[in-house]
Write a protein that holds these residues in place. Structure first.
Motif, mmCIF file in Angstrom:
data_model
loop_
_atom_site.group_PDB
_atom_site.id
_atom_site.type_symbol
_atom_site.label_atom_id
_atom_site.label_comp_id
_atom_site.label_asym_id
_atom_site.label_seq_id
_atom_site.Cartn_x
_atom_site.Cartn_y
_atom_site.Cartn_z
ATOM 1 N N ILE A 129 52.076 20.050 -100.880
ATOM 2 C CA ILE A 129 51.790 21.456 -101.147
ATOM 3 C C ILE A 129 51.723 22.299 -99.878
ATOM 4 O O ILE A 129 51.666 23.543 -99.960
ATOM 5 C CB ILE A 129 50.489 21.618 -101.953
ATOM 6 C CG1 ILE A 129 49.311 21.008 -101.195
ATOM 7 C CG2 ILE A 129 50.651 20.993 -103.341
ATOM 8 C CD1 ILE A 129 47.967 21.303 -101.827
ATOM 9 N N ARG A 130 51.762 21.653 -98.724
ATOM 10 C CA ARG A 130 51.820 22.421 -97.476
ATOM 11 C C ARG A 130 53.183 23.086 -97.311
ATOM 12 O O ARG A 130 53.305 24.087 -96.612
ATOM 13 C CB ARG A 130 51.549 21.506 -96.278
ATOM 14 C CG ARG A 130 50.186 20.811 -96.308
ATOM 15 C CD ARG A 130 50.115 19.727 -95.243
ATOM 16 N NE ARG A 130 51.160 18.713 -95.458
ATOM 17 C CZ ARG A 130 51.432 17.730 -94.590
ATOM 18 N NH1 ARG A 130 50.736 17.622 -93.471
ATOM 19 N NH2 ARG A 130 52.395 16.857 -94.861
ATOM 20 N N ARG A 131 54.200 22.527 -97.963
ATOM 21 C CA ARG A 131 55.576 23.006 -97.792
ATOM 22 C C ARG A 131 55.866 24.164 -98.748
ATOM 23 O O ARG A 131 56.709 24.078 -99.641
ATOM 24 C CB ARG A 131 56.547 21.849 -98.016
ATOM 25 C CG ARG A 131 56.459 20.748 -96.983
ATOM 26 C CD ARG A 131 56.957 21.210 -95.618
ATOM 27 N NE ARG A 131 58.274 21.832 -95.710
ATOM 28 C CZ ARG A 131 59.423 21.136 -95.745
ATOM 29 N NH1 ARG A 131 59.396 19.803 -95.677
ATOM 30 N NH2 ARG A 131 60.579 21.767 -95.825
ATOM 31 N N THR A 132 55.173 25.250 -98.526
ATOM 32 C CA THR A 132 55.383 26.403 -99.405
ATOM 33 C C THR A 132 56.761 27.030 -99.188
ATOM 34 O O THR A 132 57.254 27.745 -100.072
ATOM 35 C CB THR A 132 54.290 27.459 -99.181
ATOM 36 O OG1 THR A 132 54.236 27.807 -97.795
ATOM 37 C CG2 THR A 132 52.930 26.912 -99.620
ATOM 38 N N ASP A 133 57.394 26.763 -98.042
ATOM 39 C CA ASP A 133 58.744 27.269 -97.834
ATOM 40 C C ASP A 133 59.709 26.699 -98.862
ATOM 41 O O ASP A 133 60.661 27.370 -99.289
ATOM 42 C CB ASP A 133 59.225 26.944 -96.417
ATOM 43 C CG ASP A 133 59.214 25.439 -96.118
ATOM 44 O OD1 ASP A 133 58.272 24.750 -96.566
ATOM 45 O OD2 ASP A 133 60.150 24.963 -95.439
ATOM 46 N N VAL A 134 59.443 25.466 -99.285
ATOM 47 C CA VAL A 134 60.267 24.816 -100.304
ATOM 48 C C VAL A 134 59.736 25.096 -101.705
ATOM 49 O O VAL A 134 60.503 25.408 -102.627
ATOM 50 C CB VAL A 134 60.325 23.295 -100.058
ATOM 51 C CG1 VAL A 134 61.052 22.589 -101.199
ATOM 52 C CG2 VAL A 134 61.005 22.996 -98.718
ATOM 53 N N LEU A 135 58.432 24.982 -101.869
ATOM 54 C CA LEU A 135 57.844 25.011 -103.208
ATOM 55 C C LEU A 135 57.689 26.413 -103.786
ATOM 56 O O LEU A 135 57.795 26.591 -105.008
ATOM 57 C CB LEU A 135 56.489 24.304 -103.198
ATOM 58 C CG LEU A 135 56.523 22.811 -102.850
ATOM 59 C CD1 LEU A 135 55.114 22.230 -102.886
ATOM 60 C CD2 LEU A 135 57.438 22.045 -103.802
ATOM 61 N N PRO A 137 59.643 29.175 -103.838
ATOM 62 C CA PRO A 137 60.752 29.655 -104.697
ATOM 63 C C PRO A 137 60.943 28.824 -105.950
ATOM 64 O O PRO A 137 61.315 29.364 -107.006
ATOM 65 C CB PRO A 137 61.972 29.579 -103.775
ATOM 66 C CG PRO A 137 61.584 28.690 -102.644
ATOM 67 C CD PRO A 137 60.111 28.829 -102.484
ATOM 68 N N LEU A 138 60.667 27.515 -105.886
ATOM 69 C CA LEU A 138 60.790 26.678 -107.073
ATOM 70 C C LEU A 138 59.750 27.057 -108.120
ATOM 71 O O LEU A 138 60.055 27.163 -109.316
ATOM 72 C CB LEU A 138 60.641 25.207 -106.687
ATOM 73 C CG LEU A 138 61.803 24.603 -105.871
ATOM 74 C CD1 LEU A 138 61.378 23.280 -105.248
ATOM 75 C CD2 LEU A 138 63.024 24.407 -106.757
ATOM 76 N N MET A 139 58.522 27.276 -107.671
ATOM 77 C CA MET A 139 57.456 27.644 -108.602
ATOM 78 C C MET A 139 57.633 29.070 -109.108
ATOM 79 O O MET A 139 57.314 29.375 -110.260
ATOM 80 C CB MET A 139 56.090 27.459 -107.941
ATOM 81 C CG MET A 139 55.792 26.018 -107.569
ATOM 82 S SD MET A 139 55.959 24.897 -108.998
ATOM 83 C CE MET A 139 56.207 23.321 -108.152
ATOM 84 N N ALA A 140 58.150 29.947 -108.266
ATOM 85 C CA ALA A 140 58.421 31.313 -108.714
ATOM 86 C C ALA A 140 59.456 31.315 -109.840
ATOM 87 O O ALA A 140 59.328 32.064 -110.821
ATOM 88 C CB ALA A 140 58.899 32.158 -107.535
ATOM 89 N N ALA A 141 60.481 30.460 -109.704
ATOM 90 C CA ALA A 141 61.496 30.368 -110.762
ATOM 91 C C ALA A 141 60.885 29.850 -112.056
ATOM 92 O O ALA A 141 61.243 30.309 -113.158
ATOM 93 C CB ALA A 141 62.639 29.465 -110.310
#
Length: 273
Positions: A129-135, A137-141
């Motif tokens: 969950i530290r990798r918000t750069d990856v997560l 946009p995925l969670m926003a979708a």
């Protein structure tokens, strides 16, 4: 809240005027808690004690007499959400936001670098969950999907990875930051959002979330930790799996929880308090 008994003293009682009686009646009517309300920002706000149905497996049975349904966001169609709305139901979109599920249609978008240890369920792995750069946009979708299907709220699951063996050195601060991000993504889309489990961080997060979802707080003697949500006028949707209703319903009513007995498969079957 208890009832206040009237006490007759020695002094004579003054009869209220008709205007005062009308004012008191109006105040009493407005003071009664609604089963749910819509705050000034427009999103739904479920109130403590409202009944619910939690079904994450199988075809959603829309005939259950419950004002709130919590159902799988991917598997539930917009038509089913609309059908529930036509019946006066509010509908919560279940998503796993803290763990990877290998059968979801967006699974290929999760790089191996953010996938950690298994969380005990087949096909699921904790996320970094530290990798918000990856997560993000995925969670926003995923939130877009819930909004576009017409859901009123989101139940984000696996929100306490920092307390588990994830394969990553997650801290409480990491979890707070990520959970607040998830709440903000839901709110930006006009949906309410619930805090799933994560009991230790309730004092820090109760203001960021609109309700709570909990599993087995009665079995583990933890239900009192959820009372900050009730005190804030926010529902606590609670489920037990192993205790009979006679072992937890009295406490649930006292604490103002919305409690169910469910089977682990989270199908249609439910027993209410």
């Amino acid at each position: 809240m208890g009832n206040v008994a009237a006490h007759a003293g020695a002094r004579p009682v003054r009869r209220p005027t008709l205007l005062l009686v009308l004012l008191l009646l109006l105040a009493g009517c407005t003071a009664q808690p609604d089963p749910d309300r819509r705050p000034s920002d427009g999103k739904w706000q479920p109130r403590p004690g409202i009944a619910w149905q939690w079904q994450l497996r199988g075809r959603v049975d829309t005939s259950v007499d419950a004002p709130v349904y919590d159902v799988d966001g991917f598997d539930t169609s917009a038509a089913t959400v609309a059908e529930l709305h036509d019946k006066g139901r509010k509908v919560i979109c279940y998503l796993s936001t803290g763990a990877f599920e290998d059968w979801r249609p967006d699974a290929a978008g999760f790089p191996e670098s953010v996938l950690g240890e298994g969380n005990g369920w087949e096909g699921e792995r904790w996320l970094d969950i530290r990798r918000t750069d990856v997560l993000q946009p995925l969670m926003a979708a995923r939130m877009d999907m819930c909004r576009d299907k017409g859901f009123d709220a989101v139940e984000p699951d696996n929100m306490d990875g920092y307390r588990n063996r994830t394969g990553f050195p997650l801290t409480a601060a990491d979890q707070l930051r990520y959970n607040r991000l998830i709440a903000a993504l839901a709110h930006e889309r006009g949906m309410a959002v619930g805090l799933k489990n994560d009991l230790d961080q309730i004092p820090e997060l109760v203001a960021d979330f609109d309700f709570a979802v909990n599993e087995q707080c009665a079995q583990y003697g933890e239900c009192a930790a959820l009372t900050p949500f009730v005190a804030a006028g926010k529902a606590v949707f609670h489920a037990e799996y192993e205790l009979p209703t006679g072992r937890f319903c009295a406490e649930s009513r006292r604490l103002g929880l919305s409690s169910l007995l469910k089977k682990y498969d989270l199908g249609v079957w439910r027993r209410t308090c």
